[in-house]
Design a protein around this motif. Structure first.
Motif, mmCIF file in Angstrom:
data_model
loop_
_atom_site.group_PDB
_atom_site.id
_atom_site.type_symbol
_atom_site.label_atom_id
_atom_site.label_comp_id
_atom_site.label_asym_id
_atom_site.label_seq_id
_atom_site.Cartn_x
_atom_site.Cartn_y
_atom_site.Cartn_z
ATOM 1 N N GLN A 56 1.126 -1.588 0.165
ATOM 2 C CA GLN A 56 -0.118 -0.149 -0.166
ATOM 3 C C GLN A 56 1.285 1.692 -0.025
ATOM 4 O O GLN A 56 0.093 2.634 -0.212
ATOM 5 C CB GLN A 56 -0.999 0.057 1.369
ATOM 6 C CG GLN A 56 -1.790 -0.774 1.025
ATOM 7 C CD GLN A 56 -2.969 -0.867 0.202
ATOM 8 O OE1 GLN A 56 -3.462 0.326 -0.093
ATOM 9 N NE2 GLN A 56 -2.835 -1.909 -0.586
ATOM 10 N N ILE A 57 2.311 1.144 0.227
ATOM 11 C CA ILE A 57 3.237 2.630 -0.242
ATOM 12 C C ILE A 57 2.456 3.465 -1.126
ATOM 13 O O ILE A 57 2.666 4.350 -0.957
ATOM 14 C CB ILE A 57 4.838 2.026 0.100
ATOM 15 C CG1 ILE A 57 4.654 1.515 1.709
ATOM 16 C CG2 ILE A 57 5.312 3.596 0.302
ATOM 17 C CD1 ILE A 57 6.363 0.668 1.736
ATOM 18 N N SER A 58 2.966 3.199 -2.094
ATOM 19 C CA SER A 58 2.502 3.445 -3.040
ATOM 20 C C SER A 58 1.783 3.972 -3.113
ATOM 21 O O SER A 58 1.733 5.228 -3.814
ATOM 22 C CB SER A 58 3.233 2.356 -4.522
ATOM 23 O OG SER A 58 2.215 1.628 -4.729
ATOM 24 N N THR A 59 0.426 3.941 -2.552
ATOM 25 C CA THR A 59 -1.087 4.548 -2.863
ATOM 26 C C THR A 59 -1.565 5.429 -1.324
ATOM 27 O O THR A 59 -2.877 5.080 -1.120
ATOM 28 C CB THR A 59 -2.100 3.296 -3.577
ATOM 29 O OG1 THR A 59 -2.236 1.565 -2.580
ATOM 30 C CG2 THR A 59 -1.587 3.167 -4.890
ATOM 31 N N TRP A 60 -0.388 5.328 -0.503
ATOM 32 C CA TRP A 60 -1.017 5.854 0.703
ATOM 33 C C TRP A 60 -2.162 7.125 0.441
ATOM 34 O O TRP A 60 -2.887 6.885 1.716
ATOM 35 C CB TRP A 60 0.823 5.234 1.203
ATOM 36 C CG TRP A 60 1.297 6.885 0.717
ATOM 37 C CD1 TRP A 60 2.228 7.563 -0.190
ATOM 38 C CD2 TRP A 60 0.709 9.184 1.822
ATOM 39 N NE1 TRP A 60 2.035 9.134 0.506
ATOM 40 C CE2 TRP A 60 1.605 9.525 1.210
ATOM 41 C CE3 TRP A 60 -0.601 8.901 2.595
ATOM 42 C CZ2 TRP A 60 1.434 10.837 1.043
ATOM 43 C CZ3 TRP A 60 -0.035 10.355 2.724
ATOM 44 C CH2 TRP A 60 0.529 11.483 1.891
ATOM 45 N N ARG A 61 -2.337 7.995 0.345
ATOM 46 C CA ARG A 61 -3.136 8.548 -0.038
ATOM 47 C C ARG A 61 -4.579 8.188 0.446
ATOM 48 O O ARG A 61 -5.694 8.628 0.668
ATOM 49 C CB ARG A 61 -3.455 9.826 -1.182
ATOM 50 C CG ARG A 61 -1.151 10.889 -1.113
ATOM 51 C CD ARG A 61 -1.336 11.905 -2.152
ATOM 52 N NE ARG A 61 -0.634 12.310 -2.123
ATOM 53 C CZ ARG A 61 0.267 13.106 -1.179
ATOM 54 N NH1 ARG A 61 -0.589 13.155 -0.544
ATOM 55 N NH2 ARG A 61 1.503 14.167 -1.790
ATOM 56 N N GLU A 62 -4.173 7.042 -0.816
ATOM 57 C CA GLU A 62 -5.951 6.379 -0.267
ATOM 58 C C GLU A 62 -5.863 5.252 0.040
ATOM 59 O O GLU A 62 -7.190 4.613 0.063
ATOM 60 C CB GLU A 62 -6.073 6.075 -2.411
ATOM 61 C CG GLU A 62 -5.664 6.711 -2.910
ATOM 62 C CD GLU A 62 -4.978 7.468 -3.929
ATOM 63 O OE1 GLU A 62 -3.770 6.656 -3.696
ATOM 64 O OE2 GLU A 62 -4.897 8.821 -4.285
ATOM 65 N N SER A 63 -5.182 5.259 0.717
ATOM 66 C CA SER A 63 -5.361 3.655 1.947
ATOM 67 C C SER A 63 -5.865 4.324 3.348
ATOM 68 O O SER A 63 -4.827 5.461 3.508
ATOM 69 C CB SER A 63 -3.571 2.910 1.901
ATOM 70 O OG SER A 63 -4.078 1.976 2.422
ATOM 71 N N GLY A 64 -6.106 2.915 3.747
ATOM 72 C CA GLY A 64 -6.500 3.112 5.408
ATOM 73 C C GLY A 64 -5.018 2.504 5.929
ATOM 74 O O GLY A 64 -6.192 2.190 7.844
ATOM 75 N N VAL A 65 -4.451 2.327 5.607
ATOM 76 C CA VAL A 65 -3.980 1.267 6.244
ATOM 77 C C VAL A 65 -2.574 1.897 7.000
ATOM 78 O O VAL A 65 -2.194 1.510 7.822
ATOM 79 C CB VAL A 65 -3.138 -0.095 5.984
ATOM 80 C CG1 VAL A 65 -3.812 -0.928 5.147
ATOM 81 C CG2 VAL A 65 -2.113 0.371 4.804
ATOM 82 N N PHE A 66 -2.665 3.035 7.083
ATOM 83 C CA PHE A 66 -0.995 4.214 7.321
ATOM 84 C C PHE A 66 -1.718 4.699 8.267
ATOM 85 O O PHE A 66 -2.630 5.810 8.528
ATOM 86 C CB PHE A 66 -0.521 4.851 6.377
ATOM 87 C CG PHE A 66 0.458 4.141 5.663
ATOM 88 C CD1 PHE A 66 1.249 3.240 6.117
ATOM 89 C CD2 PHE A 66 -0.914 3.798 4.773
ATOM 90 C CE1 PHE A 66 1.899 2.580 4.635
ATOM 91 C CE2 PHE A 66 -0.113 2.844 3.175
ATOM 92 C CZ PHE A 66 0.999 1.926 3.478
#
Length: 158
Positions: A76-86
């Motif tokens: 998910q790092i490359s899509t961090w803005r759209e991800s809820g895991v961070f």
């Protein structure tokens, strides 16, 4: 097109050793100032992804796994803005990583500085900034030298 390039660490080992010592100092500064291995490795991976440095991505994914980062988070790092895991801290660090990697575009904008500064202390901000400087330097050496990243299947078993 030349496949073999000057290997800077072999041609001028003293300079490379100084960069490696700098990197180790940065790692200690991160640890001393509240930046854990998980967070540091997320930043290292993201800078390396943004720079297109497969060699450094490989190294820092391995280190992230050793630090307990799961596969889902890494993907998910490359899509961090759209991800809820961070977490908020991780999101701020990834934003800072982008600002340092693309520093020539607008520097670290006031918006990014304020966002990151609202999440991290001055010492944490400085430690993460130095981590970004360090990995971006290594990315440039590795990319310019075209360091190979062999398939894991092609690597001999230990």
């Amino acid at each position: 097109m030349s496949e073999t390039r000057v290997h800077l660490s072999k041609t001028e080992p003293e300079a490379y050793q100084a960069l490696d010592a700098f990197s180790r100092t940065v790692g200690r500064i991160c640890a001393d100032n509240g930046i854990d291995e998980r967070l540091k490795e997320l930043v290292m991976i993201h800078c390396s992804q943004l720079n297109g440095c497969a060699f450094c991505v490989r190294i820092h994914v391995d280190r992230a796994v050793a630090a307990g980062v799961d596969t889902d988070t890494i993907t998910q790092i490359s899509t961090w803005r759209e991800s809820g895991v961070f977490s908020d801290r991780e999101r701020a660090a990834l934003e800072l990583a982008e600002a340092f990697t693309f520093i020539s575009e607008e520097g670290v904008s006031d918006e990014v500085y304020d966002t990151v500064g609202s999440v991290f202390t001055e010492k944490e901000y400085a430690a993460l900034s130095w981590a970004c400087v360090s990995i971006n330097a290594f990315n440039r050496i590795v990319i310019a030298g075209r360091y190979p990243v062999p398939s894991r299947a092609a690597q001999p078993s230990a």
